[in-house]
Design a protein around this motif. Sequence first.
Motif, mmCIF file in Angstrom:
data_model
loop_
_atom_site.group_PDB
_atom_site.id
_atom_site.type_symbol
_atom_site.label_atom_id
_atom_site.label_comp_id
_atom_site.label_asym_id
_atom_site.label_seq_id
_atom_site.Cartn_x
_atom_site.Cartn_y
_atom_site.Cartn_z
ATOM 1 N N PRO A 293 13.062 1.192 -2.656
ATOM 2 C CA PRO A 293 12.593 2.580 -2.516
ATOM 3 C C PRO A 293 12.964 3.143 -1.148
ATOM 4 C CG PRO A 293 10.744 1.063 -2.231
ATOM 5 C CD PRO A 293 11.947 0.222 -2.591
ATOM 6 N N LEU A 294 13.141 4.464 -1.078
ATOM 7 C CA LEU A 294 13.397 5.098 0.222
ATOM 8 C C LEU A 294 12.121 5.097 1.066
ATOM 9 C CD1 LEU A 294 15.554 8.146 -0.908
ATOM 10 C CD2 LEU A 294 16.297 6.077 0.293
ATOM 11 N N ARG A 295 10.982 5.146 0.388
ATOM 12 C CA ARG A 295 9.702 5.165 1.093
ATOM 13 C C ARG A 295 8.778 4.106 0.533
ATOM 14 N NH1 ARG A 295 11.463 10.011 1.609
ATOM 15 N NH2 ARG A 295 11.468 10.829 3.694
ATOM 16 N N PRO A 296 7.912 3.496 1.323
ATOM 17 C CA PRO A 296 7.814 3.665 2.775
ATOM 18 C C PRO A 296 9.038 3.076 3.476
ATOM 19 C CG PRO A 296 6.385 1.894 2.035
ATOM 20 C CD PRO A 296 6.918 2.534 0.801
ATOM 21 N N GLU A 297 9.356 3.628 4.626
ATOM 22 C CA GLU A 297 10.598 3.245 5.306
ATOM 23 C C GLU A 297 10.658 1.760 5.646
ATOM 24 O OE1 GLU A 297 11.651 5.673 8.652
ATOM 25 O OE2 GLU A 297 11.643 7.465 7.366
ATOM 26 N N ASP B 61 0.833 -1.206 0.000
ATOM 27 C CA ASP B 61 0.000 0.000 0.000
ATOM 28 C C ASP B 61 0.867 1.255 0.000
ATOM 29 O OD1 ASP B 61 -2.200 -1.591 0.016
ATOM 30 O OD2 ASP B 61 -2.683 -1.318 2.149
ATOM 31 N N GLY B 62 1.928 1.212 0.833
ATOM 32 C CA GLY B 62 2.789 2.381 0.931
ATOM 33 C C GLY B 62 3.494 2.662 -0.392
ATOM 34 N N PHE B 63 4.047 1.629 -1.010
ATOM 35 C CA PHE B 63 4.798 1.860 -2.247
ATOM 36 C C PHE B 63 3.874 2.214 -3.412
ATOM 37 C CE2 PHE B 63 6.550 0.586 -6.316
ATOM 38 C CZ PHE B 63 7.654 1.431 -6.354
ATOM 39 N N PHE B 64 2.847 1.382 -3.633
ATOM 40 C CA PHE B 64 1.987 1.646 -4.805
ATOM 41 C C PHE B 64 1.204 2.955 -4.648
ATOM 42 C CE2 PHE B 64 2.368 -3.102 -5.451
ATOM 43 C CZ PHE B 64 3.125 -3.006 -6.614
ATOM 44 N N GLY B 65 1.080 3.439 -3.400
ATOM 45 C CA GLY B 65 0.393 4.717 -3.161
ATOM 46 C C GLY B 65 1.267 5.940 -3.415
ATOM 47 N N LEU B 66 2.557 5.736 -3.701
ATOM 48 C CA LEU B 66 3.440 6.883 -3.954
ATOM 49 C C LEU B 66 3.067 7.558 -5.277
ATOM 50 C CD1 LEU B 66 6.996 5.381 -3.184
ATOM 51 C CD2 LEU B 66 5.653 6.909 -1.712
ATOM 52 N N PRO B 67 3.440 8.824 -5.425
ATOM 53 C CA PRO B 67 3.255 9.482 -6.727
ATOM 54 C C PRO B 67 4.014 8.715 -7.818
ATOM 55 C CG PRO B 67 4.024 11.049 -5.059
ATOM 56 C CD PRO B 67 4.060 9.688 -4.424
ATOM 57 N N ALA C 115 -6.860 -3.486 -18.358
ATOM 58 C CA ALA C 115 -5.646 -4.141 -18.853
ATOM 59 C C ALA C 115 -4.429 -3.242 -18.722
ATOM 60 C CB ALA C 115 -5.813 -4.534 -20.314
ATOM 61 N N GLU C 116 -4.688 -1.944 -18.723
ATOM 62 C CA GLU C 116 -3.569 -0.998 -18.712
ATOM 63 C C GLU C 116 -3.236 -0.507 -17.310
ATOM 64 O OE1 GLU C 116 -5.590 1.467 -21.350
ATOM 65 O OE2 GLU C 116 -4.834 0.435 -23.124
ATOM 66 N N GLU C 117 -3.960 -1.000 -16.336
ATOM 67 C CA GLU C 117 -3.809 -0.484 -14.977
ATOM 68 C C GLU C 117 -3.060 -1.429 -14.049
ATOM 69 O OE1 GLU C 117 -4.253 2.339 -13.719
ATOM 70 O OE2 GLU C 117 -5.303 3.366 -15.325
ATOM 71 N N PHE C 118 -2.315 -2.360 -14.614
ATOM 72 C CA PHE C 118 -1.598 -3.351 -13.828
ATOM 73 C C PHE C 118 -0.156 -2.899 -13.610
ATOM 74 C CE2 PHE C 118 1.352 -6.929 -14.552
ATOM 75 C CZ PHE C 118 1.177 -7.600 -13.355
ATOM 76 N N GLU C 119 0.247 -2.753 -12.350
ATOM 77 C CA GLU C 119 1.636 -2.377 -12.043
ATOM 78 C C GLU C 119 2.244 -3.429 -11.124
ATOM 79 O OE1 GLU C 119 1.678 1.415 -9.916
ATOM 80 O OE2 GLU C 119 0.021 0.783 -8.640
ATOM 81 N N ALA C 120 3.575 -3.485 -11.102
ATOM 82 C CA ALA C 120 4.232 -4.551 -10.333
ATOM 83 C C ALA C 120 5.571 -4.068 -9.793
ATOM 84 C CB ALA C 120 4.445 -5.786 -11.217
ATOM 85 N N PHE C 121 6.044 -4.772 -8.778
ATOM 86 C CA PHE C 121 7.374 -4.513 -8.229
ATOM 87 C C PHE C 121 8.026 -5.857 -7.934
ATOM 88 C CE2 PHE C 121 10.677 -3.460 -5.243
ATOM 89 C CZ PHE C 121 11.121 -2.214 -5.653
ATOM 90 N N ASN C 122 9.262 -6.060 -8.415
ATOM 91 C CA ASN C 122 9.968 -7.344 -8.257
ATOM 92 C C ASN C 122 11.158 -7.235 -7.326
ATOM 93 O OD1 ASN C 122 8.567 -9.042 -10.145
ATOM 94 N ND2 ASN C 122 9.509 -7.845 -11.775
ATOM 95 N N TYR D 255 10.439 -1.646 -10.398
ATOM 96 C CA TYR D 255 9.057 -1.262 -10.713
ATOM 97 C C TYR D 255 8.720 -1.407 -12.195
ATOM 98 C CZ TYR D 255 4.900 1.697 -10.920
ATOM 99 O OH TYR D 255 3.628 2.181 -11.122
ATOM 100 N N THR D 256 7.539 -1.957 -12.470
ATOM 101 C CA THR D 256 6.956 -1.974 -13.825
ATOM 102 C C THR D 256 5.700 -1.110 -13.787
ATOM 103 O OG1 THR D 256 7.639 -4.274 -14.043
ATOM 104 C CG2 THR D 256 6.091 -3.447 -15.691
#
Length: 342
Positions: free
Chosen positions: A139-143, A66-72, A108-115, A90-91
């Motif tokens: 990422p630096l945030r969320p800590e 939540d913290g990461f995907f909620g970032l700008p 279909a275009e709203e899928f994001e990911a982090f590996n 990040y993708t």
Amino acid sequence: MNTARTPDGPLDVPTIDLSRFREGSAAERAAVAAELDRAASTIGLMRVSGHRIDASVVAGLGAAMDGFFGLPMWQKKALRPASAEYNRGYTPPRAERLSLQPGASSPAEEFEAFNVGRSAEDFPGLGLDELQYAPNLWPLRPESFETGVMAWFGEAARVAREVTSVMAVALGLDEKFFAGYQDHALEVLRLNNYRVPAGETTTSGEPVGLGAHTDSGILTVLWADPDIRGLQVLDDSGVWHDVIASPGTLLVNLGDLLARWTNDRWISAQHRVLAPTDREGLLVRRRSAAFFHDGNADAVISVLPGCATGEEPVHYESVTVADHLAAKLHAPRTPLDERVPG
Ligand SMILES: O=C(O)CCC(=O)C(=O)O
Ligand SMILES: [Fe+2]
């Protein structure tokens, strides 16, 4: 029967109780192994209970996502890998990559990911390939992101190994059979965030999200938001079945390497993710965390002796994990599979 198939409803996915295997009598352990064998040879998918992952670790994973995907978006995009070959970081959603106007996107275009994954530095002295065993991007945030994600990573890795112990017994092998294939395993945790497109509340039910694919490695340990429709598994008559996560259990699906090892006695099932919806059919956000346990890059996977007997010919040549993954990645794919390195 454990696999009651209902043509349009959820598939009855068997539950494997790891605590019964861990602590049970010889007869109970054999019963758990037999249940796993049935799940693996009929649908290639099971639920896992008794996994002993503390609720605080699940909460930590959720908070990190939540913290990461909620970032700008500009902060998330700073975590993109330097090259697409490098399966870390990040993708962004396709909507962002195509620079569409807000409101013009589809599910279909709203899928994001982090590996994140195992790195060469985790196994000093082995001289592992630094592209496959790449360093992570944090990422630096969320800590608390790295701590929360790595706590989950460690638990998913443990569960993956416990499940492979049950698998070894189910195949009539020594319980530690797989240990030699997983002591410097390629392992990637993909955090998936399926966002709701702005202004949309319902979906046409088209296959959007993550396109049809099989997972490439040994097995995948999957956590997903409970009670949300999205994941589907294909059966041999061409029907897609909903698989809905339930609280407190994990989903485990088999990957291609187990199909190869067992000469297709076990199934690496095709699956996909539709635009996620709630019980009322309204589009909702859905999070999932897919932990790919792929095995040692240099391990050689050959059809197991016990699976190559009788009239059945051997379906597969021996292959290293690294060569198998590379062949899969470079195989022709449909556009929807574009973002599926797993
Ligand atoms: O989100 C899901 O439920 C499944 C994700 C998946 O299949 C994958 O990441 O390979
Ligand atoms: Fe998958």
